[in-house]
Design an enzyme around this catalytic site. Sequence first.
Site, PDB file in Angstrom:
ATOM      1  N   TRP A 163      35.038 -27.195 -33.394  1.00  0.00           N
ATOM      2  CA  TRP A 163      34.490 -27.077 -32.043  1.00  0.00           C
ATOM      3  C   TRP A 163      35.648 -26.692 -31.120  1.00  0.00           C
ATOM      4  CZ3 TRP A 163      35.928 -29.833 -27.583  1.00  0.00           C
ATOM      5  CH2 TRP A 163      35.250 -29.406 -26.429  1.00  0.00           C
ATOM      6  N   GLU A 195      30.474 -25.726 -34.450  1.00  0.00           N
ATOM      7  CA  GLU A 195      29.619 -26.458 -33.491  1.00  0.00           C
ATOM      8  C   GLU A 195      29.584 -25.722 -32.153  1.00  0.00           C
ATOM      9  OE1 GLU A 195      31.292 -30.280 -32.501  1.00  0.00           O
ATOM     10  OE2 GLU A 195      29.575 -30.878 -31.269  1.00  0.00           O
ATOM     11  N   LYS A 203      27.857 -24.929 -28.182  1.00  0.00           N
ATOM     12  CA  LYS A 203      27.637 -25.751 -26.990  1.00  0.00           C
ATOM     13  C   LYS A 203      27.082 -24.892 -25.868  1.00  0.00           C
ATOM     14  CE  LYS A 203      30.129 -29.236 -24.356  1.00  0.00           C
ATOM     15  NZ  LYS A 203      31.262 -30.142 -24.333  1.00  0.00           N
ATOM     16  N   ASP A 216      24.892 -30.670 -32.284  1.00  0.00           N
ATOM     17  CA  ASP A 216      25.195 -31.861 -31.480  1.00  0.00           C
ATOM     18  C   ASP A 216      24.064 -31.978 -30.464  1.00  0.00           C
ATOM     19  OD1 ASP A 216      26.138 -33.312 -29.117  1.00  0.00           O
ATOM     20  OD2 ASP A 216      28.127 -33.270 -30.011  1.00  0.00           O
ATOM     21  N   HIS A 262      24.277 -30.786 -26.761  1.00  0.00           N
ATOM     22  CA  HIS A 262      24.772 -29.437 -26.488  1.00  0.00           C
ATOM     23  C   HIS A 262      23.699 -28.387 -26.236  1.00  0.00           C
ATOM     24  CE1 HIS A 262      29.022 -30.119 -28.348  1.00  0.00           C
ATOM     25  NE2 HIS A 262      28.685 -31.034 -27.461  1.00  0.00           N
ATOM     26  N   HIS A 271      25.937 -33.993 -34.988  1.00  0.00           N
ATOM     27  CA  HIS A 271      26.650 -34.951 -34.146  1.00  0.00           C
ATOM     28  C   HIS A 271      25.561 -35.637 -33.354  1.00  0.00           C
ATOM     29  CE1 HIS A 271      31.069 -33.385 -33.809  1.00  0.00           C
ATOM     30  NE2 HIS A 271      30.806 -33.928 -34.975  1.00  0.00           N
ATOM     31  N   ASP A 319      25.901 -33.404 -21.253  1.00  0.00           N
ATOM     32  CA  ASP A 319      26.552 -33.844 -22.489  1.00  0.00           C
ATOM     33  C   ASP A 319      27.489 -35.024 -22.217  1.00  0.00           C
ATOM     34  OD1 ASP A 319      27.510 -33.723 -25.146  1.00  0.00           O
ATOM     35  OD2 ASP A 319      29.173 -32.427 -24.564  1.00  0.00           O
ATOM     36  N   ASP A 350      27.735 -37.993 -23.662  1.00  0.00           N
ATOM     37  CA  ASP A 350      28.216 -38.764 -24.814  1.00  0.00           C
ATOM     38  C   ASP A 350      28.142 -40.268 -24.613  1.00  0.00           C
ATOM     39  OD1 ASP A 350      29.077 -36.687 -26.852  1.00  0.00           O
ATOM     40  OD2 ASP A 350      30.151 -35.982 -25.084  1.00  0.00           O
ATOM     41  N   ASP A 395      28.925 -38.958 -32.384  1.00  0.00           N
ATOM     42  CA  ASP A 395      29.883 -38.363 -31.453  1.00  0.00           C
ATOM     43  C   ASP A 395      29.603 -38.856 -30.035  1.00  0.00           C
ATOM     44  OD1 ASP A 395      31.710 -36.849 -30.102  1.00  0.00           O
ATOM     45  OD2 ASP A 395      30.678 -34.938 -30.363  1.00  0.00           O
TER      46      ASP A 395
HETATM   47  C1  RNT Z   1      32.452 -31.675 -27.540  1.00  0.00           C
HETATM   48  C2  RNT Z   1      31.966 -31.725 -28.950  1.00  0.00           C
HETATM   49  C3  RNT Z   1      32.963 -32.235 -29.948  1.00  0.00           C
HETATM   50  C4  RNT Z   1      33.761 -33.432 -29.459  1.00  0.00           C
HETATM   51  C5  RNT Z   1      34.578 -34.119 -30.523  1.00  0.00           C
HETATM   52  C6  RNT Z   1      35.536 -35.104 -29.944  1.00  0.00           C
HETATM   53  O1  RNT Z   1      31.461 -31.391 -26.644  1.00  0.00           O
HETATM   54  O2  RNT Z   1      30.794 -32.462 -29.031  1.00  0.00           O
HETATM   55  O3  RNT Z   1      32.314 -32.493 -31.144  1.00  0.00           O
HETATM   56  O4  RNT Z   1      32.935 -34.371 -28.856  1.00  0.00           O
HETATM   57  O5  RNT Z   1      35.185 -33.184 -31.310  1.00  0.00           O
HETATM   58 ZN    ZN Z   2      30.051 -32.935 -30.975  1.00  0.00          ZN
END
Ligand code: RNT
Ligand code: ZN
Length: 420
Positions: A184, A225, A227, A258, A261, A285, A293, A295, A325
């Site tokens: 990523w 990955e 986004k 993810d 994303h 993720h 996003d 998290d 994640d």
């Molecule tokens: C960032 C991505 C990525 C990170 C990690 C820490 O938006 O989701 O995967 O969160 O690599």
């Molecule tokens: Zn991620």
Amino acid sequence: MNSILQKYEVSKLEYQKIGIDSDAALEKLKRKAISIHCWQGDDVTGFEDSGALTGGISATGNYPGKARNAQELMADLDIALSLIPGKHRLNLHAMYAITNGERVDRDALEPRHFADWIDYAKDRGLGLDFNPTFFSHPKAAENLTLSSPDEETRSFWVRHGKACRRIAAEFGKQLGTPSLCNVWIPDGYKDHPADRLGPRLRLKNSLDEIFAEKFDSHYLLDSVEGKVFGIGIEGFTVGSHEFYLGYATRNGLYCLLDNGHYHPNENVSDKISAMLTLFDRVPLHVTRPMHWDSDHVVLLDDELKAITNEIVRCEALDRVLIGLDYFDASINRIAAWVIGVRNMQKALLQALLMPHAELKALQDANCFTEQMMRTEELKTYPWGAVWNYFCEQNNVPIRESWFPRVQDYENKVLSKRSAK
Ligand code: RNT
Ligand code: ZN
């Protein structure tokens, strides 16, 4: 007979009446490893002293007691693992290299800089996954890495990507389970760019260089990955979803999803079956986006259950690689790990206790009323009793009884750590 077992036996009969074998469900749950992200333990800081977290991601909060070095992170992880049922995987990032004081830049990392992590994983029977770290570094200050127009910067990050694949392959070789190495990058622009094609062509060339070396898939699995945007990179993301979906499909890589994303009305739960028609494996993720996003810690919410329902319905437990994640710095970090992983497992369990074949048959017979009725009635079946029994079987505390152990550790250990 203890009451956990008694309640389980009663629930087992209820599930039997609808054709579900709860013992078999628990066996499947026990065999499903979740890849636990090391970066929840220290707010995505790493061990390099490289300054602030960059790349458009952010860990907010300043709860005391964050891990400041490898010893502390490993000790904290041990507490979390002792409260989570089953055997899992650990997901590392390149910035967690253990170099014992030696300054090793990212393009010079080698498997030996992760020897302590390999020993840690071996001792605990964990698999290891890996991520190159394309952020929090002076050469990523402009949020341009693999797509940088500056050739020195771009080639530095290409070397980093190559080095990380070698490290992950070594993890797979030493631990006897393939390591997923996930790329990523934060690359993008704050505002509308004048050129979108140039950065994307440079990213494509960089990936071609990184993935040129071939490894045995028993050791290494590669994913990319995408986004939609990051903070400060709202205008344009080089590695968008379609870019990576196409790139992965053409080049025999996996496309990692993810669930933070995508646009808020797009659901990863819907994307899983689509990806399963194209790929033999689908890495995830799992996170919790709140408005963006963000998290947040994974909760047992509707989208999490929708994701696990899809994994189980598609009979893809072995094909969907589940990684977590998220990074919440506002609560006890060990509790954040335990809550998120246990929720992931609870969501899998409720999905494993559903009569999917019957529900599919109702759909195909256009019996949508009965399909809806059955799906709704299932929601109050006693899967909680099955979960408690699973925890007991796997020697971890049931329900909220795990929390005093975290509080005790916080009082004895975490509260003594000074802020860095
Ligand atoms: C960032 C991505 C990525 C990170 C990690 C820490 O938006 O989701 O995967 O969160 O690599
Ligand atoms: Zn991620």
